[in-house]
Write an enzyme that holds these catalytic residues in place. Structure first.
Site, PDB file in Angstrom:
ATOM      1  N   GLU A   1       0.466  13.600  63.328  1.00 57.22           N
ATOM      2  CA  GLU A   1      -0.801  13.755  62.627  1.00 57.22           C
ATOM      3  C   GLU A   1      -0.626  14.696  61.444  1.00 57.22           C
ATOM      4  O   GLU A   1       0.268  15.558  61.436  1.00 57.22           O
ATOM      5  CB  GLU A   1      -1.873  14.300  63.574  1.00 57.22           C
ATOM      6  CG  GLU A   1      -2.223  13.370  64.727  1.00 57.22           C
ATOM      7  CD  GLU A   1      -2.953  12.125  64.253  1.00 57.22           C
ATOM      8  OE1 GLU A   1      -3.622  12.191  63.202  1.00 57.22           O
ATOM      9  OE2 GLU A   1      -2.843  11.087  64.928  1.00 57.22           O
TER      10      GLU A   1
ATOM     11  N   TYR B   1       6.574   6.861  59.357  1.00 52.44           N
ATOM     12  CA  TYR B   1       5.721   5.836  59.962  1.00 52.44           C
ATOM     13  C   TYR B   1       6.310   4.436  59.796  1.00 52.44           C
ATOM     14  O   TYR B   1       5.954   3.522  60.538  1.00 52.44           O
ATOM     15  CB  TYR B   1       4.331   5.887  59.340  1.00 52.44           C
ATOM     16  CG  TYR B   1       3.421   6.893  59.984  1.00 52.44           C
ATOM     17  CD1 TYR B   1       2.572   6.521  61.030  1.00 52.44           C
ATOM     18  CD2 TYR B   1       3.377   8.219  59.554  1.00 52.44           C
ATOM     19  CE1 TYR B   1       1.720   7.438  61.624  1.00 52.44           C
ATOM     20  CE2 TYR B   1       2.534   9.141  60.148  1.00 52.44           C
ATOM     21  CZ  TYR B   1       1.705   8.750  61.182  1.00 52.44           C
ATOM     22  OH  TYR B   1       0.870   9.658  61.773  1.00 52.44           O
TER      23      TYR B   1
ATOM     24  N   SER C   1     -11.768   3.110  60.969  1.00 53.03           N
ATOM     25  CA  SER C   1     -12.491   3.569  62.159  1.00 53.03           C
ATOM     26  C   SER C   1     -13.004   4.995  61.986  1.00 53.03           C
ATOM     27  O   SER C   1     -14.108   5.319  62.398  1.00 53.03           O
ATOM     28  CB  SER C   1     -11.565   3.493  63.389  1.00 53.03           C
ATOM     29  OG  SER C   1     -11.199   2.164  63.659  1.00 53.03           O
TER      30      SER C   1
ATOM     31  N   ARG D   1     -11.362   9.406  50.548  1.00 53.65           N
ATOM     32  CA  ARG D   1     -11.340   7.946  50.555  1.00 53.65           C
ATOM     33  C   ARG D   1     -12.735   7.343  50.690  1.00 53.65           C
ATOM     34  O   ARG D   1     -13.001   6.264  50.173  1.00 53.65           O
ATOM     35  CB  ARG D   1     -10.435   7.440  51.677  1.00 53.65           C
ATOM     36  CG  ARG D   1     -10.932   7.732  53.098  1.00 53.65           C
ATOM     37  CD  ARG D   1      -9.946   7.216  54.109  1.00 53.65           C
ATOM     38  NE  ARG D   1     -10.416   7.386  55.481  1.00 53.65           N
ATOM     39  CZ  ARG D   1      -9.743   7.019  56.559  1.00 53.65           C
ATOM     40  NH1 ARG D   1      -8.537   6.477  56.414  1.00 53.65           N
ATOM     41  NH2 ARG D   1     -10.244   7.196  57.769  1.00 53.65           N
TER      42      ARG D   1
ATOM     43  N   VAL E   1     -12.129  -5.155  64.680  1.00 52.69           N
ATOM     44  CA  VAL E   1     -10.976  -6.048  64.630  1.00 52.69           C
ATOM     45  C   VAL E   1     -10.039  -5.658  65.762  1.00 52.69           C
ATOM     46  O   VAL E   1      -9.535  -4.524  65.797  1.00 52.69           O
ATOM     47  CB  VAL E   1     -10.243  -5.952  63.271  1.00 52.69           C
ATOM     48  CG1 VAL E   1      -9.000  -6.828  63.279  1.00 52.69           C
ATOM     49  CG2 VAL E   1     -11.175  -6.343  62.137  1.00 52.69           C
TER      50      VAL E   1
ATOM     51  N   TYR F   1      -4.992  -4.661  50.126  1.00 53.17           N
ATOM     52  CA  TYR F   1      -5.519  -3.892  51.257  1.00 53.17           C
ATOM     53  C   TYR F   1      -5.651  -2.433  50.838  1.00 53.17           C
ATOM     54  O   TYR F   1      -4.727  -1.863  50.220  1.00 53.17           O
ATOM     55  CB  TYR F   1      -4.594  -3.994  52.469  1.00 53.17           C
ATOM     56  CG  TYR F   1      -5.139  -3.289  53.688  1.00 53.17           C
ATOM     57  CD1 TYR F   1      -6.066  -3.914  54.509  1.00 53.17           C
ATOM     58  CD2 TYR F   1      -4.746  -1.983  53.991  1.00 53.17           C
ATOM     59  CE1 TYR F   1      -6.585  -3.259  55.615  1.00 53.17           C
ATOM     60  CE2 TYR F   1      -5.253  -1.322  55.091  1.00 53.17           C
ATOM     61  CZ  TYR F   1      -6.178  -1.964  55.908  1.00 53.17           C
ATOM     62  OH  TYR F   1      -6.704  -1.325  57.008  1.00 53.17           O
TER      63      TYR F   1
ATOM     64  N   GLU G   1       1.226   3.952  58.655  1.00 46.67           N
ATOM     65  CA  GLU G   1       1.271   2.501  58.906  1.00 46.67           C
ATOM     66  C   GLU G   1       0.266   1.739  58.059  1.00 46.67           C
ATOM     67  O   GLU G   1       0.385   0.517  57.904  1.00 46.67           O
ATOM     68  CB  GLU G   1       1.030   2.225  60.392  1.00 46.67           C
ATOM     69  CG  GLU G   1      -0.410   2.274  60.851  1.00 46.67           C
ATOM     70  CD  GLU G   1      -0.980   3.692  60.955  1.00 46.67           C
ATOM     71  OE1 GLU G   1      -2.205   3.843  61.090  1.00 46.67           O
ATOM     72  OE2 GLU G   1      -0.188   4.656  60.920  1.00 46.67           O
ATOM     73  N   LYS G   2      -0.703   2.440  57.488  1.00 46.71           N
ATOM     74  CA  LYS G   2      -1.680   1.791  56.602  1.00 46.71           C
ATOM     75  C   LYS G   2      -0.996   1.186  55.370  1.00 46.71           C
ATOM     76  O   LYS G   2      -1.559   0.298  54.723  1.00 46.71           O
ATOM     77  CB  LYS G   2      -2.746   2.798  56.166  1.00 46.71           C
ATOM     78  CG  LYS G   2      -3.562   3.399  57.305  1.00 46.71           C
ATOM     79  CD  LYS G   2      -4.518   4.439  56.793  1.00 46.71           C
ATOM     80  CE  LYS G   2      -5.304   5.100  57.920  1.00 46.71           C
ATOM     81  NZ  LYS G   2      -4.433   5.907  58.820  1.00 46.71           N
TER      82      LYS G   2
END
Length: 381
Positions: free
Chosen positions: A158, A189, A216, A224, A248, A263, A277-278
């Site tokens: 994190e 990641y 989420s 953001r 999702v 994305y 991972e985004k």
């Protein structure tokens, strides 16, 4: 009176004796040539004079010699016999279990034994602590007695904004394992790795959406969120997640992301090397990430500069929206973002598993004393 031998009989005996002498010489050569230097080979062809039986003797001797050589090779000391390293997983990270026998088959790291059995604490060469799970156990950890050469590893993925500071544990750990490139055991990641023969050639997925975002963790104080609120005024965004009432699941994630041209890979906090991972998931699924996070230079240390779009390259969210609309109308320009797929493929890390295996790998290669002096100062400032 014994009959005398005919000349032809003598001749036959001489031939047989000569053949046996040549075979004996050949067998002698096979047995002793490795240790005798007086008989050298030439490039001249030799006459084919050995009988079938003689050749069988030579062939059997050759096979036995090869078998003996192979047997000696397989037991040569120092080859593929690494000392076993025991890594104890003190807490399963976020309660997520993984295969304890994965280091060799998945990462090619031999000589590792992972365990979650605290009864093996005294035998463990390293203990991996996921700091988000330590909680109220810190006082007991500080009071524990441990083997002098055992390494305690601070493990966390994190960002500092979502990590606890462990007051009083400034010198408790010997090593760090983190997404930060200056950690002792670096586990990002994701990675771009060279294509292998097993990888399928890249094919552009079918696209029926322009911009997508799955989120989420919604917090109005996040950069953001403010950027999205302004950006979405100028372009349609297919937004998913609990906040938007469009959950999702895992099965639908790949289908949704791959159907989008772009994305929004917006990180929940902005810190050095915090590239999650985004970014790597959309790249793997054939979608261009639009990133909001650390500076472009930091991203370019991990992924090609022409594989993503950075929000900082535009004067405003409106300018970014107009640029994406232009790319939507120019397929050639859009496909340039996937030039890297000719040579690389995007792979994500396996949380916890990869850390434990690379901790083992690190201990095999580094035997020196180490202490992380004030881990809080390193990570939170």
């Amino acid at each position: 009176m014994m009959p005398s031998k005919t000349p032809s009989g003598h001749f036959r005996h001489l031939i047989i004796a000569g053949v046996l002498l040549i075979c004996f010489t050949a067998i002698f050569y096979i047995y002793y040539k490795p240790s005798i230097g007086w008989m050298s080979c030439t490039d001249e062809p030799q006459p084919d004079v050995c009988t079938e039986a003689c050749l069988k003797v030579i062939a059997n001797k050759t096979e036995n010699t090869q078998e003996n050589t192979q047997a000696v090779t397989t037991v040569e000391p120092g080859k593929d016999h690494l000392p076993e390293i025991v890594v104890l997983i003190w807490y399963w990270p976020f309660g997520e279990h993984f295969d304890l026998n994965s280091c060799d088959p998945i990462y090619g790291i031999k000589g590792c034994r992972l365990t979650d059995d605290r009864g093996q604490f005294d035998q463990a060469h390293a203990v991996m602590f996921h700091i988000r799970d330590i909680g109220g156990d810190l006082p007991s950890l500080l009071a524990m007695s441990r083997p002098p050469r055992q390494k305690w590893v601070w493990m966390n993925m994190e960002s500092p904004a979502h990590s606890p500071q462990l007051n009083g544990a400034e010198d408790l750990f010997n090593l760090t394992s983190n997404y930060r490139r200056d950690s002792d055991i670096w586990v990002p990641y994701g990675r771009l790795i060279e294509l292998s023969n097993e990888d399928e050639p890249f094919q552009m997925p079918q696209k029926d959406k322009l911009v997508c975002w799955i989120v989420s963790n919604w917090n109005n104080n996040h950069k953001r969120v403010g950027f999205f609120n302004e950006f979405s005024k100028y372009i349609k965004v297919e937004a998913y997640g609990r906040y938007f009432g469009r959950y999702v699941n895992h099965e639908d994630y790949a289908k949704v992301v791959s159907s989008c041209k772009f994305y929004l890979s917006f990180e929940n906090s902005i810190y050095r090397d915090y590239i999650t991972e985004k970014v790597f998931n959309p790249m793997r699924l054939g979608t261009v990430p639009v990133v909001l996070g650390p500076p472009r230079e930091n991203y370019e240390q991990l992924i090609p500069k022409d594989s993503f779009i950075h929000v900082d390259d535009f004067q405003s969210p409106q300018e970014l929206a107009e640029h994406l609309k232009t790319l939507d109308q120019n397929q050639e320009m859009y496909e340039r973002f996937f030039s890297w797929r000719k040579h690389y493929v995007s792979k994500g890390s396996v949380f916890g598993q990869e850390h434990a295996c690379y901790i083992c790998d690190h201990l095999q290669k580094h035997k020196s004393f180490s202490v992380v002096k004030n881990v809080n100062q390193w990570y939170f400032t």
